[in-house]
Design a protein around this motif. Structure first.
Motif, PDB file in Angstrom:
ATOM      1  N   TRP A   1      32.418 -19.130 -17.689  1.00 29.16           N
ATOM      2  CA  TRP A   1      31.764 -20.326 -18.226  1.00 29.16           C
ATOM      3  C   TRP A   1      32.473 -21.605 -17.793  1.00 29.16           C
ATOM      4  O   TRP A   1      31.865 -22.676 -17.779  1.00 29.16           O
ATOM      5  CB  TRP A   1      31.665 -20.227 -19.745  1.00 29.16           C
ATOM      6  CG  TRP A   1      30.581 -19.279 -20.139  1.00 29.16           C
ATOM      7  CD1 TRP A   1      30.678 -17.916 -20.280  1.00 29.16           C
ATOM      8  CD2 TRP A   1      29.214 -19.601 -20.373  1.00 29.16           C
ATOM      9  NE1 TRP A   1      29.471 -17.382 -20.593  1.00 29.16           N
ATOM     10  CE2 TRP A   1      28.541 -18.388 -20.669  1.00 29.16           C
ATOM     11  CE3 TRP A   1      28.497 -20.785 -20.379  1.00 29.16           C
ATOM     12  CZ2 TRP A   1      27.185 -18.347 -20.952  1.00 29.16           C
ATOM     13  CZ3 TRP A   1      27.138 -20.746 -20.669  1.00 29.16           C
ATOM     14  CH2 TRP A   1      26.498 -19.535 -20.948  1.00 29.16           C
TER      15      TRP A   1
ATOM     16  N   ARG B   1      26.442 -16.260 -14.415  1.00 35.69           N
ATOM     17  CA  ARG B   1      27.265 -16.483 -15.594  1.00 35.69           C
ATOM     18  C   ARG B   1      26.805 -15.620 -16.771  1.00 35.69           C
ATOM     19  O   ARG B   1      27.602 -14.949 -17.423  1.00 35.69           O
ATOM     20  CB  ARG B   1      27.214 -17.960 -15.967  1.00 35.69           C
ATOM     21  CG  ARG B   1      28.147 -18.379 -17.084  1.00 35.69           C
ATOM     22  CD  ARG B   1      27.804 -19.787 -17.536  1.00 35.69           C
ATOM     23  NE  ARG B   1      27.813 -20.734 -16.435  1.00 35.69           N
ATOM     24  CZ  ARG B   1      27.238 -21.928 -16.477  1.00 35.69           C
ATOM     25  NH1 ARG B   1      26.577 -22.320 -17.566  1.00 35.69           N
ATOM     26  NH2 ARG B   1      27.317 -22.736 -15.450  1.00 35.69           N
ATOM     27  N   TRP B   2      25.502 -15.625 -17.009  1.00 38.78           N
ATOM     28  CA  TRP B   2      24.976 -14.834 -18.120  1.00 38.78           C
ATOM     29  C   TRP B   2      25.073 -13.335 -17.840  1.00 38.78           C
ATOM     30  O   TRP B   2      25.373 -12.545 -18.755  1.00 38.78           O
ATOM     31  CB  TRP B   2      23.528 -15.226 -18.397  1.00 38.78           C
ATOM     32  CG  TRP B   2      23.417 -16.420 -19.294  1.00 38.78           C
ATOM     33  CD1 TRP B   2      23.064 -17.695 -18.943  1.00 38.78           C
ATOM     34  CD2 TRP B   2      23.694 -16.458 -20.692  1.00 38.78           C
ATOM     35  NE1 TRP B   2      23.101 -18.536 -20.031  1.00 38.78           N
ATOM     36  CE2 TRP B   2      23.474 -17.801 -21.130  1.00 38.78           C
ATOM     37  CE3 TRP B   2      24.100 -15.510 -21.624  1.00 38.78           C
ATOM     38  CZ2 TRP B   2      23.655 -18.189 -22.453  1.00 38.78           C
ATOM     39  CZ3 TRP B   2      24.273 -15.891 -22.947  1.00 38.78           C
ATOM     40  CH2 TRP B   2      24.051 -17.219 -23.355  1.00 38.78           C
TER      41      TRP B   2
ATOM     42  N   THR C   1      28.596 -12.310 -18.414  1.00 38.92           N
ATOM     43  CA  THR C   1      28.897 -12.328 -19.843  1.00 38.92           C
ATOM     44  C   THR C   1      28.357 -11.082 -20.533  1.00 38.92           C
ATOM     45  O   THR C   1      29.062 -10.435 -21.325  1.00 38.92           O
ATOM     46  CB  THR C   1      28.290 -13.587 -20.499  1.00 38.92           C
ATOM     47  OG1 THR C   1      28.879 -14.753 -19.910  1.00 38.92           O
ATOM     48  CG2 THR C   1      28.535 -13.594 -21.997  1.00 38.92           C
TER      49      THR C   1
END
Length: 232
Positions: free
Chosen positions: A161, A170-171, A174
């Motif tokens: 992030w 990024r997601w 994650t």
């Protein structure tokens, strides 16, 4: 023109500033996780977690534990053991252009290992013995796998992030890392080497710890000339 391009290449992009609401949420999370961790510690010291631990494990036994799933859980618990995490840390230290970032990953791992060892030596809770699928040694509270992996992979999520510009990547990172943390934690109860209260305490402590650790190391990492290395 080339001078400006070089200047942009080594410039340090500041991560988006935290809003007042974000800061308040972080502080509340820090306080709540720390308070619940301390509360669990007190319950363990007074031998008052038996009902909770037995209820959770009974659900595992009724709905989750099976011969077909056990090899997968063993593999997951191995991924959360010391050597894979050490290897990942050293690879990041060697490969990532931002040396401070790689060093922060290694420092984080060493620090959380040390804290977990300290807590275990203070509490000295024996491991469960009735439902063992694999053999483990050492004390039980808080769970090292839960505590160390939450801090380690959680910090990698934080770095995504901070430095990854691609929203989808990024997601995705994650979700994958968060799922890895969760399955490693579940595997410790599944394999009968930790009480549910052990893994709960380890997870809660590391969430609180990460908030503090990230605040401390972020300015130091950002001052590195190669702070843009992971952006893109």
């Amino acid at each position: 023109m080339s001078e400006n391009r070089n200047r942009r290449a080594i410039s340090v992009p500041a991560a988006p500033a935290h809003s007042p609401v974000g800061i308040v949420v972080q502080m509340l999370l820090l306080v709540v996780c720390t308070a619940v961790f301390v509360w669990l510690w007190m319950l363990v010291a007074e031998h008052r977690t038996g009902a909770f631990d037995e209820t959770v494990y009974s659900w595992f036994a009724a709905h989750l534990i099976s011969p077909a799933l056990t090899p997968f859980m063993k593999a997951c618990t191995f991924l959360g053991s010391a050597w894979p995490l050490i290897i990942i840390s050293l690879l990041m230290l060697a490969i990532v252009r931002n040396r401070r970032l790689g060093a922060a990953v290694c420092i984080n791992l060493a620090l959380i290992f040390g804290l977990n060892t300290l807590f275990k030596e203070i509490v000295r809770r024996p491991r469960p013995s009735e439902h063992r699928i694999i053999q483990e040694w050492g004390y039980s509270f808080p769970s090292g796998h839960a505590m160390v992996n939450t801090a380690f992979y959680g910090f990698l999520i934080v770095l995504l992030w901070w430095f990854c510009r691609n929203v989808w990547l990024r997601w995705l990172g994650t979700v994958v890392l968060a799922a890895l943390i969760g399955i490693i934690i579940v595997s410790r109860v599944y394999l009968g080497v930790h009480y549910p209260s052990d893994v709960s305490a380890g997870f809660l402590f590391s969430v609180a710890y990460l908030i503090v650790f990230a605040v401390i190391v972020k300015p130091w990492i950002a001052r590195s000339p190669n702070a843009t290395a992971l952006r893109g």
